[in-house]
Design a protein around this motif. Structure first.
Motif, PDB file in Angstrom:
ATOM      1  N   GLU A   1      11.010  -7.220   6.730  1.00  0.00           N
ATOM      2  CA  GLU A   1      12.186  -6.966   5.886  1.00  0.00           C
ATOM      3  C   GLU A   1      12.207  -5.505   5.421  1.00  0.00           C
ATOM      4  O   GLU A   1      13.265  -4.886   5.352  1.00  0.00           O
ATOM      5  CB  GLU A   1      12.183  -7.925   4.690  1.00  0.00           C
ATOM      6  N   MET A   2      11.030  -4.947   5.117  1.00  0.00           N
ATOM      7  CA  MET A   2      10.953  -3.535   4.703  1.00  0.00           C
ATOM      8  C   MET A   2      11.371  -2.610   5.847  1.00  0.00           C
ATOM      9  O   MET A   2      12.047  -1.602   5.608  1.00  0.00           O
ATOM     10  CB  MET A   2       9.532  -3.194   4.243  1.00  0.00           C
TER      11      MET A   2
ATOM     12  N   VAL B   1       3.650 -14.578   5.179  1.00  0.00           N
ATOM     13  CA  VAL B   1       4.493 -13.934   4.167  1.00  0.00           C
ATOM     14  C   VAL B   1       4.327 -12.414   4.239  1.00  0.00           C
ATOM     15  O   VAL B   1       5.303 -11.669   4.119  1.00  0.00           O
ATOM     16  CB  VAL B   1       4.189 -14.477   2.754  1.00  0.00           C
ATOM     17  N   GLU B   2       3.093 -11.949   4.449  1.00  0.00           N
ATOM     18  CA  GLU B   2       2.864 -10.508   4.613  1.00  0.00           C
ATOM     19  C   GLU B   2       3.731  -9.951   5.738  1.00  0.00           C
ATOM     20  O   GLU B   2       4.411  -8.927   5.570  1.00  0.00           O
ATOM     21  CB  GLU B   2       1.389 -10.232   4.935  1.00  0.00           C
ATOM     22  N   ARG B   3       3.713 -10.621   6.894  1.00  0.00           N
ATOM     23  CA  ARG B   3       4.496 -10.153   8.057  1.00  0.00           C
ATOM     24  C   ARG B   3       5.992 -10.196   7.757  1.00  0.00           C
ATOM     25  O   ARG B   3       6.734  -9.290   8.153  1.00  0.00           O
ATOM     26  CB  ARG B   3       4.206 -10.993   9.301  1.00  0.00           C
ATOM     27  N   ALA B   4       6.447 -11.238   7.050  1.00  0.00           N
ATOM     28  CA  ALA B   4       7.880 -11.352   6.720  1.00  0.00           C
ATOM     29  C   ALA B   4       8.311 -10.219   5.793  1.00  0.00           C
ATOM     30  O   ALA B   4       9.400  -9.646   5.963  1.00  0.00           O
ATOM     31  CB  ALA B   4       8.163 -12.704   6.073  1.00  0.00           C
ATOM     32  N   ILE B   5       7.471  -9.868   4.825  1.00  0.00           N
ATOM     33  CA  ILE B   5       7.798  -8.764   3.902  1.00  0.00           C
ATOM     34  C   ILE B   5       7.834  -7.442   4.674  1.00  0.00           C
ATOM     35  O   ILE B   5       8.763  -6.640   4.518  1.00  0.00           O
ATOM     36  CB  ILE B   5       6.788  -8.699   2.737  1.00  0.00           C
TER      37      ILE B   5
ATOM     38  N   PHE C   1       0.831  -1.191   0.000  1.00  0.00           N
ATOM     39  CA  PHE C   1       0.000   0.000   0.000  1.00  0.00           C
ATOM     40  C   PHE C   1       0.873   1.251   0.000  1.00  0.00           C
ATOM     41  O   PHE C   1       1.898   1.324   0.658  1.00  0.00           O
ATOM     42  CB  PHE C   1      -0.940  -0.019   1.205  1.00  0.00           C
ATOM     43  N   ASN C   2       0.459   2.215  -0.784  1.00  0.00           N
ATOM     44  CA  ASN C   2       1.156   3.504  -0.951  1.00  0.00           C
ATOM     45  C   ASN C   2       2.448   3.404  -1.745  1.00  0.00           C
ATOM     46  O   ASN C   2       3.241   4.340  -1.740  1.00  0.00           O
ATOM     47  CB  ASN C   2       1.421   4.189   0.400  1.00  0.00           C
TER      48      ASN C   2
ATOM     49  N   PRO D   1       5.124  -0.302   7.141  1.00  0.00           N
ATOM     50  CA  PRO D   1       4.622  -0.846   5.873  1.00  0.00           C
ATOM     51  C   PRO D   1       3.331  -1.636   6.063  1.00  0.00           C
ATOM     52  O   PRO D   1       3.084  -2.196   7.123  1.00  0.00           O
ATOM     53  CB  PRO D   1       5.748  -1.762   5.412  1.00  0.00           C
ATOM     54  N   SER D   2       2.543  -1.644   5.008  1.00  0.00           N
ATOM     55  CA  SER D   2       1.310  -2.426   4.996  1.00  0.00           C
ATOM     56  C   SER D   2       1.295  -3.242   3.702  1.00  0.00           C
ATOM     57  O   SER D   2       1.305  -2.687   2.605  1.00  0.00           O
ATOM     58  CB  SER D   2       0.094  -1.500   5.062  1.00  0.00           C
ATOM     59  N   VAL D   3       1.288  -4.567   3.852  1.00  0.00           N
ATOM     60  CA  VAL D   3       1.412  -5.475   2.714  1.00  0.00           C
ATOM     61  C   VAL D   3       0.267  -6.479   2.722  1.00  0.00           C
ATOM     62  O   VAL D   3      -0.144  -6.959   3.786  1.00  0.00           O
ATOM     63  CB  VAL D   3       2.765  -6.227   2.771  1.00  0.00           C
ATOM     64  N   ALA D   4      -0.241  -6.784   1.546  1.00  0.00           N
ATOM     65  CA  ALA D   4      -1.248  -7.842   1.392  1.00  0.00           C
ATOM     66  C   ALA D   4      -0.723  -8.846   0.377  1.00  0.00           C
ATOM     67  O   ALA D   4      -0.125  -8.466  -0.631  1.00  0.00           O
ATOM     68  CB  ALA D   4      -2.574  -7.263   0.921  1.00  0.00           C
TER      69      ALA D   4
END
Length: 187
Positions: A91-92, A84-88, A49-50, A101-104
């Motif tokens: 790492e970010m 995987v979302e939490r791992a990304i 996101f963003n 960061p917010s990842v889906a």
């Protein structure tokens, strides 16, 4: 006494010969509803996101990783999409790409299944959630005239990473990566 023993031995041999191929396999364990775990050949969509530059579709490699721009390789095989979302995100943060960061992550294409044996057109087929052994056979063109139709063999990778073959009823759920074997009946 020897005649009776011989007769019993012949009957037991005859009964064993009547058992169809695959009938001696262990039954497929009941599938508990657990979150889907990614594996090689799965295709995922990662949305950051963003930052649309980091958003895209990625394939889980044979080594079990997805390679993300700026982030690098992230272990995906054996993990759920949430893991995987939490791992990304972690790492970010470590690489100072984002403070919060917010990842889906979502699966766009599952790894294929394989159907072998006494079907009209065996081979590799796309997996669909909710697929059963019978629908897998239907996708492969259906049973041929020599098929055992009551049960199939399902070879599945176990938790230790080794394949295990089970006997499964037609209504058994198939998972991505499974190999469905339709046995030949004896005439």
């Amino acid at each position: 006494m020897t005649g009776r023993r011989t007769l019993c031995l012949m009957l037991l041999t005859g009964v064993a010969a009547c058992a169809g191929p695959g009938s001696n396999l262990p039954p497929l364990p009941e599938e508990t509803r657990a979150p889907y775990r990614l594996g090689p050949e799965d295709q995922v969509r990662v949305t950051v996101f963003n930052d649309p530059r980091l958003t895209g579709e990625f394939r889980v490699s044979d080594a079990g990783n997805i390679a993300l721009p700026l982030v690098g390789n992230i272990r995906a095989a054996g993990r759920t999409t949430s893991e995987v979302e939490r791992a990304i995100e972690q790492e970010m943060r470590q690489k100072n790409l984002f403070r919060d960061p917010s990842v889906a992550v979502e699966v766009t294409t599952y790894r294929p299944i394989f159907v072998l044996g006494m079907v009209e057109h065996g081979g590799q087929f796309p997996y669909q959630p909710g697929m059963t052994a019978l629908t897998a056979v239907a996708v492969a063109g259906g049973f041929n005239y020599r098929a055992i139709r009551d049960y199939v063999g399902i070879t599945r990778i176990g938790p230790d990473g080794r394949p295990v073959e089970y006997r499964a009823p037609r209504e058994a759920l198939v998972l991505p990566g499974d190999v469905v074997t339709v046995f030949e009946r004896r005439f």
